[in-house]
Design an enzyme around this catalytic site. Structure first.
Site, PDB file in Angstrom:
ATOM      1  N   GLU A  12       3.350  53.065  70.012  1.00 44.66           N
ATOM      2  CA  GLU A  12       2.810  52.990  68.662  1.00 44.66           C
ATOM      3  C   GLU A  12       3.506  51.871  67.896  1.00 44.66           C
ATOM      4  O   GLU A  12       4.729  51.722  67.970  1.00 44.66           O
ATOM      5  CB  GLU A  12       3.011  54.303  67.908  1.00 44.66           C
ATOM      6  CG  GLU A  12       2.499  54.236  66.456  1.00 44.66           C
ATOM      7  CD  GLU A  12       2.662  55.543  65.712  1.00 44.66           C
ATOM      8  OE1 GLU A  12       1.988  56.507  66.111  1.00 44.66           O
ATOM      9  OE2 GLU A  12       3.457  55.590  64.760  1.00 44.66           O
ATOM     10  N   TYR A  44      -2.257  53.464  60.242  1.00 45.64           N
ATOM     11  CA  TYR A  44      -3.316  53.065  59.326  1.00 45.64           C
ATOM     12  C   TYR A  44      -2.789  52.314  58.119  1.00 45.64           C
ATOM     13  O   TYR A  44      -2.105  52.876  57.260  1.00 45.64           O
ATOM     14  CB  TYR A  44      -4.097  54.284  58.843  1.00 45.64           C
ATOM     15  CG  TYR A  44      -5.297  53.924  58.003  1.00 45.64           C
ATOM     16  CD1 TYR A  44      -6.280  53.067  58.499  1.00 45.64           C
ATOM     17  CD2 TYR A  44      -5.461  54.415  56.721  1.00 45.64           C
ATOM     18  CE1 TYR A  44      -7.391  52.725  57.738  1.00 45.64           C
ATOM     19  CE2 TYR A  44      -6.567  54.090  55.954  1.00 45.64           C
ATOM     20  CZ  TYR A  44      -7.524  53.246  56.475  1.00 45.64           C
ATOM     21  OH  TYR A  44      -8.616  52.907  55.718  1.00 45.64           O
ATOM     22  N   ARG A 103      -5.692  63.361  58.668  1.00 45.65           N
ATOM     23  CA  ARG A 103      -5.869  63.529  57.223  1.00 45.65           C
ATOM     24  C   ARG A 103      -5.036  62.490  56.490  1.00 45.65           C
ATOM     25  O   ARG A 103      -5.477  61.867  55.534  1.00 45.65           O
ATOM     26  CB  ARG A 103      -5.447  64.930  56.783  1.00 45.65           C
ATOM     27  CG  ARG A 103      -5.697  65.183  55.288  1.00 45.65           C
ATOM     28  CD  ARG A 103      -4.904  66.355  54.758  1.00 45.65           C
ATOM     29  NE  ARG A 103      -3.473  66.068  54.746  1.00 45.65           N
ATOM     30  CZ  ARG A 103      -2.549  66.933  54.374  1.00 45.65           C
ATOM     31  NH1 ARG A 103      -2.893  68.156  54.012  1.00 45.65           N
ATOM     32  NH2 ARG A 103      -1.272  66.602  54.379  1.00 45.65           N
TER      33      ARG A 103
END
Length: 286
Positions: A12, A44, A103
């Site tokens: 990541e 994000y 979320r």
């Protein structure tokens, strides 16, 4: 990938909050690409900023320059249905086929939107849009907002039923917590592949921040390491790498389906860990 390999190994990376520092993530990719991870996920935007397009741009670079499959994170807490549709259009135009649907964390400086309440709603929307493979997050030590493991697993099953095809775990430092979590979700009928999220801790401030954000507990063994070496940056880095490698060796030996390494945009640390376990992964995947 999970159908083709016994173990999937991935990284990541994240866009820096300051756009002027964006080159740092590309420098990280330059130094990680030759390790040939199965995929690289991109968090994000800059702090979840819905106006930031860096996730798509970095994911596109991963795919088209480095020829590694990207997994683009997508959060919905600060997004409308229209904005999510625009992001999905953008991802499709860049031939990005994989999304980690989240979320996202609440930002006290940004009032949350009301279009999405939970990740499963975003997953359902992406699945309805079509054309993407969808991953979701899971919490081996229970999501901080859930009252207990039973409630957390119920919500996790809702995400899988909505269309999530595999799960990536939040970081953890005690493998027994992960094994117990796996047992519990399999008993609940959640059978999709699960990657273990591993974060090498290389300084004391880093671990204090991460524990406060995600609620991960620290086993006594790790606390002793931190107290012994926390004031010596080089020793703490070496100890953190060794601890992460020990975790990964144990996980691979016990048949985990994937390792997702949170690189923190530190190619040196990611490289040392990857090289330490490369032969185990090759042997497992023969």
């Amino acid at each position: 990938m999970f159908d083709q390999k016994k173990i999937v190994f991935s990284f990541e990376v994240f866009p820096p909050k300051k756009t002027s520092s964006i080159q740092t993530v590309y420098d990280t990719l330059d130094n990680l690409a030759d390790l040939s991870p199965d995929f690289i996920s991109v968090t994000y935007g800059a702090g979840g900023n819905p106006a930031d397009r860096s996730t798509v741009e970095i994911a596109s670079t991963i795919k088209h320059k480095y020829h590694i499959e990207p997994l683009a994170h997508l959060t919905c807490v600060n997004s409308t249905h229209d904005h999510i549709g625009q992001v999905l259009d953008d991802l499709r135009q860049n031939n990005i086929e994989n999304i980690l649907a989240l979320r996202g964390d609440f930002n006290p400086l940004i009032p949350p939107k009301t279009d999405y309440q939970y990740a499963q709603e975003l997953i359902h929307n992406i699945n309805k849009y079509g054309g993407f493979d969808i991953a979701a997050a899971c919490y081996p030590e229970v999501h901080p907002e859930c009252s207990d493991m039973e409630e957390d697993i119920l919500h996790l099953k809702e995400k899988v039923d909505a269309g999530a095809s595999h799960l990536i775990s939040q970081l953890f430092f005690d493998n027994h917590d992960f094994y117990n979590f796996l047992y519990r979700i399999r008993e609940a009928g959640i059978m999709v592949p699960v990657e273990a999220g591993i974060m090498p801790v290389t300084n004391r401030k880093q671990i204090e921040k991460m524990v406060s954000l995600c609620g991960a507990s620290l086993p006594k063994k790790f606390v002793k390491i931190m107290h012994r070496y926390g004031d010596d940056p080089i020793a703490m880095q070496d100890a953190g790498i060794a601890y992460a490698v020990e975790q990964i060796v144990d996980l691979i030996s016990n048949g985990v389906q994937g390792i997702h390494l949170y690189t923190m945009n530190n190619p040196l640390v990611a490289r040392r860990i990857s090289q330490s376990v490369a032969s185990l992964i090759r042997c497992t995947n023969r």
